[in-house]
Design a protein around this motif. Structure first.
Motif, PDB file in Angstrom:
ATOM      1  N   PHE A 111       0.856  -1.184   0.000  1.00  0.00           N
ATOM      2  CA  PHE A 111       0.000   0.000   0.000  1.00  0.00           C
ATOM      3  C   PHE A 111       0.895   1.237   0.000  1.00  0.00           C
ATOM      4  N   ARG A 112       0.355   2.322  -0.516  1.00  0.00           N
ATOM      5  CA  ARG A 112       1.098   3.572  -0.548  1.00  0.00           C
ATOM      6  C   ARG A 112       0.897   4.316   0.767  1.00  0.00           C
ATOM      7  N   SER A 113       1.971   4.820   1.321  1.00  0.00           N
ATOM      8  CA  SER A 113       1.889   5.606   2.550  1.00  0.00           C
ATOM      9  C   SER A 113       3.136   6.471   2.632  1.00  0.00           C
ATOM     10  N   GLN A 114       3.297   7.190   3.735  1.00  0.00           N
ATOM     11  CA  GLN A 114       4.464   8.038   3.895  1.00  0.00           C
ATOM     12  C   GLN A 114       5.736   7.193   3.935  1.00  0.00           C
ATOM     13  N   LYS A 115       6.884   7.840   3.662  1.00  0.00           N
ATOM     14  CA  LYS A 115       8.153   7.124   3.650  1.00  0.00           C
ATOM     15  C   LYS A 115       8.488   6.561   5.021  1.00  0.00           C
ATOM     16  N   THR A 116       8.198   7.331   6.059  1.00  0.00           N
ATOM     17  CA  THR A 116       8.572   6.930   7.408  1.00  0.00           C
ATOM     18  C   THR A 116       7.543   5.967   7.994  1.00  0.00           C
ATOM     19  N   PRO A 117       7.957   5.142   8.942  1.00  0.00           N
ATOM     20  CA  PRO A 117       6.994   4.232   9.572  1.00  0.00           C
ATOM     21  C   PRO A 117       6.003   4.989  10.442  1.00  0.00           C
ATOM     22  N   ASP A 118       4.916   4.326  10.773  1.00  0.00           N
ATOM     23  CA  ASP A 118       3.906   4.922  11.647  1.00  0.00           C
ATOM     24  C   ASP A 118       4.389   4.999  13.084  1.00  0.00           C
ATOM     25  N   GLY A 119       5.460   4.334  13.384  1.00  0.00           N
ATOM     26  CA  GLY A 119       6.056   4.412  14.707  1.00  0.00           C
ATOM     27  C   GLY A 119       7.304   3.557  14.793  1.00  0.00           C
ATOM     28  N   ILE A 120       8.224   3.988  15.668  1.00  0.00           N
ATOM     29  CA  ILE A 120       9.455   3.245  15.927  1.00  0.00           C
ATOM     30  C   ILE A 120       9.497   2.929  17.414  1.00  0.00           C
ATOM     31  N   PHE A 121       9.630   1.654  17.754  1.00  0.00           N
ATOM     32  CA  PHE A 121       9.722   1.228  19.145  1.00  0.00           C
ATOM     33  C   PHE A 121      11.189   0.951  19.489  1.00  0.00           C
ATOM     34  N   LEU A 122      11.691   1.605  20.528  1.00  0.00           N
ATOM     35  CA  LEU A 122      13.082   1.442  20.938  1.00  0.00           C
ATOM     36  C   LEU A 122      13.182   0.484  22.121  1.00  0.00           C
ATOM     37  N   THR A 123      14.244  -0.326  22.125  1.00  0.00           N
ATOM     38  CA  THR A 123      14.468  -1.218  23.263  1.00  0.00           C
ATOM     39  C   THR A 123      15.395  -0.595  24.303  1.00  0.00           C
ATOM     40  N   GLY A 128      23.257   0.070  18.398  1.00  0.00           N
ATOM     41  CA  GLY A 128      22.538  -0.634  17.351  1.00  0.00           C
ATOM     42  C   GLY A 128      21.038  -0.527  17.448  1.00  0.00           C
ATOM     43  N   HIS A 129      20.533   0.096  18.508  1.00  0.00           N
ATOM     44  CA  HIS A 129      19.103   0.076  18.762  1.00  0.00           C
ATOM     45  C   HIS A 129      18.437   1.453  18.705  1.00  0.00           C
ATOM     46  N   ALA A 143      12.727  14.615   8.788  1.00  0.00           N
ATOM     47  CA  ALA A 143      11.383  14.070   8.980  1.00  0.00           C
ATOM     48  C   ALA A 143      10.529  14.989   9.846  1.00  0.00           C
ATOM     49  N   SER A 144       9.241  14.737   9.824  1.00  0.00           N
ATOM     50  CA  SER A 144       8.307  15.554  10.596  1.00  0.00           C
ATOM     51  C   SER A 144       7.480  14.674  11.528  1.00  0.00           C
ATOM     52  N   GLY A 145       7.765  14.763  12.828  1.00  0.00           N
ATOM     53  CA  GLY A 145       6.934  14.129  13.844  1.00  0.00           C
ATOM     54  C   GLY A 145       6.825  12.630  13.799  1.00  0.00           C
ATOM     55  N   VAL A 146       7.906  11.937  13.438  1.00  0.00           N
ATOM     56  CA  VAL A 146       7.851  10.473  13.431  1.00  0.00           C
ATOM     57  C   VAL A 146       7.635   9.989  14.868  1.00  0.00           C
ATOM     58  N   PRO A 147       6.579   9.224  15.139  1.00  0.00           N
ATOM     59  CA  PRO A 147       6.346   8.728  16.503  1.00  0.00           C
ATOM     60  C   PRO A 147       7.445   7.753  16.932  1.00  0.00           C
ATOM     61  N   VAL A 148       8.057   8.032  18.071  1.00  0.00           N
ATOM     62  CA  VAL A 148       9.078   7.162  18.641  1.00  0.00           C
ATOM     63  C   VAL A 148       8.603   6.752  20.030  1.00  0.00           C
ATOM     64  N   TYR A 149       8.482   5.464  20.255  1.00  0.00           N
ATOM     65  CA  TYR A 149       7.991   4.939  21.527  1.00  0.00           C
ATOM     66  C   TYR A 149       9.187   4.540  22.383  1.00  0.00           C
ATOM     67  N   ALA A 150       9.266   5.135  23.585  1.00  0.00           N
ATOM     68  CA  ALA A 150      10.429   4.922  24.439  1.00  0.00           C
ATOM     69  C   ALA A 150      10.012   4.860  25.899  1.00  0.00           C
ATOM     70  N   MET A 151      10.781   4.120  26.687  1.00  0.00           N
ATOM     71  CA  MET A 151      10.563   4.061  28.123  1.00  0.00           C
ATOM     72  C   MET A 151      11.009   5.378  28.766  1.00  0.00           C
ATOM     73  N   PRO A 152      10.635   5.631  30.040  1.00  0.00           N
ATOM     74  CA  PRO A 152      10.916   6.933  30.662  1.00  0.00           C
ATOM     75  C   PRO A 152      12.376   7.375  30.628  1.00  0.00           C
ATOM     76  N   ARG A 153      13.298   6.506  31.020  1.00  0.00           N
ATOM     77  CA  ARG A 153      14.716   6.901  30.994  1.00  0.00           C
ATOM     78  C   ARG A 153      15.201   7.120  29.570  1.00  0.00           C
ATOM     79  N   VAL A 207      14.193  -2.944  27.424  1.00  0.00           N
ATOM     80  CA  VAL A 207      12.947  -3.698  27.352  1.00  0.00           C
ATOM     81  C   VAL A 207      12.970  -4.699  26.210  1.00  0.00           C
ATOM     82  N   GLY A 208      12.141  -5.700  26.367  1.00  0.00           N
ATOM     83  CA  GLY A 208      11.752  -6.558  25.269  1.00  0.00           C
ATOM     84  C   GLY A 208      10.305  -6.216  24.938  1.00  0.00           C
ATOM     85  N   TYR A 209       9.758  -6.852  23.904  1.00  0.00           N
ATOM     86  CA  TYR A 209       8.389  -6.544  23.494  1.00  0.00           C
ATOM     87  C   TYR A 209       7.581  -7.810  23.260  1.00  0.00           C
TER      88      TYR A 209
END
Length: 325
Positions: A111-123, A128-129, A143-153, A207-209
């Motif tokens: 499917f066609r969508s933006q170049k960037t992913p809808d979100g990036i989850f960091l461990t 390397g991560h 990029a503009s506002g790429v969602p990055v999911y991260a733990m508090p620290r 973290v793991g997921y």
């Protein structure tokens, strides 16, 4: 008949085969991008430890060959998720190979969508991560506002240390703070839950997921100290999921004799196989070893180490593998 190999035998085998580890892998089977296995798909975007392969400073003949003729299948550990129903795509960990991995994920998405992913989850905050985030900045994609999911620290580290803070100041990324053991419903088809694991946490927690689709689920633990340092029982966690992508940085103790292995604790593959030996075959086949150091003989498809892993009922995660969730 179940095949079991004693730890001592596996260690001896590792001594014989680890020198082959940074040889180029065999050509990977191409994924048919016109027929994804399910509406929600997980794809392996890389399986190599943080610093990649060939490894910086490596002077072995095999590394020299890889510097001259890079193997396109050797990318740093990352998973991608493609949700065809909701036309979304997600990446787990922003590696130094992020440009290629984003391109691979886009080409696999029907499917066609933006170049960037809808979100990036960091461990966690090892190179390397998360280092791939740099490509989203002004020197790269801008990029503009790429969602990055991260733990508090991890979130605090990115927001308060350069050059990463520039990504937030310029709004190249938008950091979403996560909490351990909280499930994040990304769509009606996909949920993601982070959980803490013990590791070298100099700058952030690790973290793991648990990645859950409408039909199946996957465990992703690219980095952890020894299994017995975790409060959870990894064997029980394997039983709860359909696929388990587990830290396999080193094959055995003898792999890097010039380093103190106690300073870089990871579950050796031979240790994991010994720990899991009493699991029934249907549980063993869920295990996909990932995050392989450039010295790890299992990195070479068809090597003696890879064959032993398969004979024992396990798998090695390879770039391009795809799993329906």
């Amino acid at each position: 008949m179940e095949i079991r190999i004693a730890t001592s035998v596996m260690f001896q085998t590792g001594l014989m085969v680890f020198l082959a580890a940074c040889q180029p892998t065999l050509p990977q089977q191409k994924v048919d991008i016109t027929s994804l296995p399910a509406s929600l798909n997980l794809v392996v975007l890389g399986n190599v430890q943080d610093a990649g392969s060939p490894h910086i400073g490596c002077e072995k003949d095999c590394c020299k060959e890889l510097f001259l003729h890079p193997d396109p299948n050797r990318k740093v550990v990352s998973l991608g998720v493609i949700d065809t129903t909701h036309q979304q795509k997600w990446i787990f960990d922003a590696t130094p190979d992020l440009p290629t991995q984003m391109d691979n994920l886009n080409k696999l998405s029907p499917f066609r969508s933006q170049k960037t992913p809808d979100g990036i989850f960091l461990t966690h905050a090892h190179i390397g991560h998360y280092a791939g985030l740099m490509f989203l900045g002004k020197e790269g994609l801008g990029a503009s506002g790429v969602p990055v999911y991260a733990m508090p620290r991890m979130k605090n580290y990115l927001e308060n240390n350069g050059p990463w803070d520039q990504l937030t100041v310029l709004e190249n990324i938008s950091i979403h703070k996560m909490q351990e053991d909280s499930a994040y419903q990304l769509s009606s088809s996909l949920s993601v839950k982070p959980f803490l694991v013990p590791h070298r946490d100099e700058y952030s927690e690790t973290v793991g997921y648990l990645i859950s689709g409408p039909s199946k689920s996957a465990l992703f633990i690219p980095d952890i100290d020894k299994w017995n340092t975790w409060e959870k029982d990894i064997q029980e966690e394997i039983k709860k999921v359909d696929f388990a992508f587990l830290d396999a940085t080193f094959y055995n103790q003898a792999e890097i004799p010039h380093r103190d292995m106690a300073e870089i604790p990871h579950p050796f593959i031979v240790e994991s196989m010994e720990l899991f030996k009493d699991l029934p075959p249907e549980e063993k086949q869920k295990v996909y070893f990932i995050h392989l150091n450039h010295t790890n003989p299992a990195l070479v498809e068809g090597s003696e180490a890879s064959l032993l892993i398969k004979q024992n009922g396990y798998q090695v995660a390879r770039k391009g593998m795809m799993f329906g969730l």
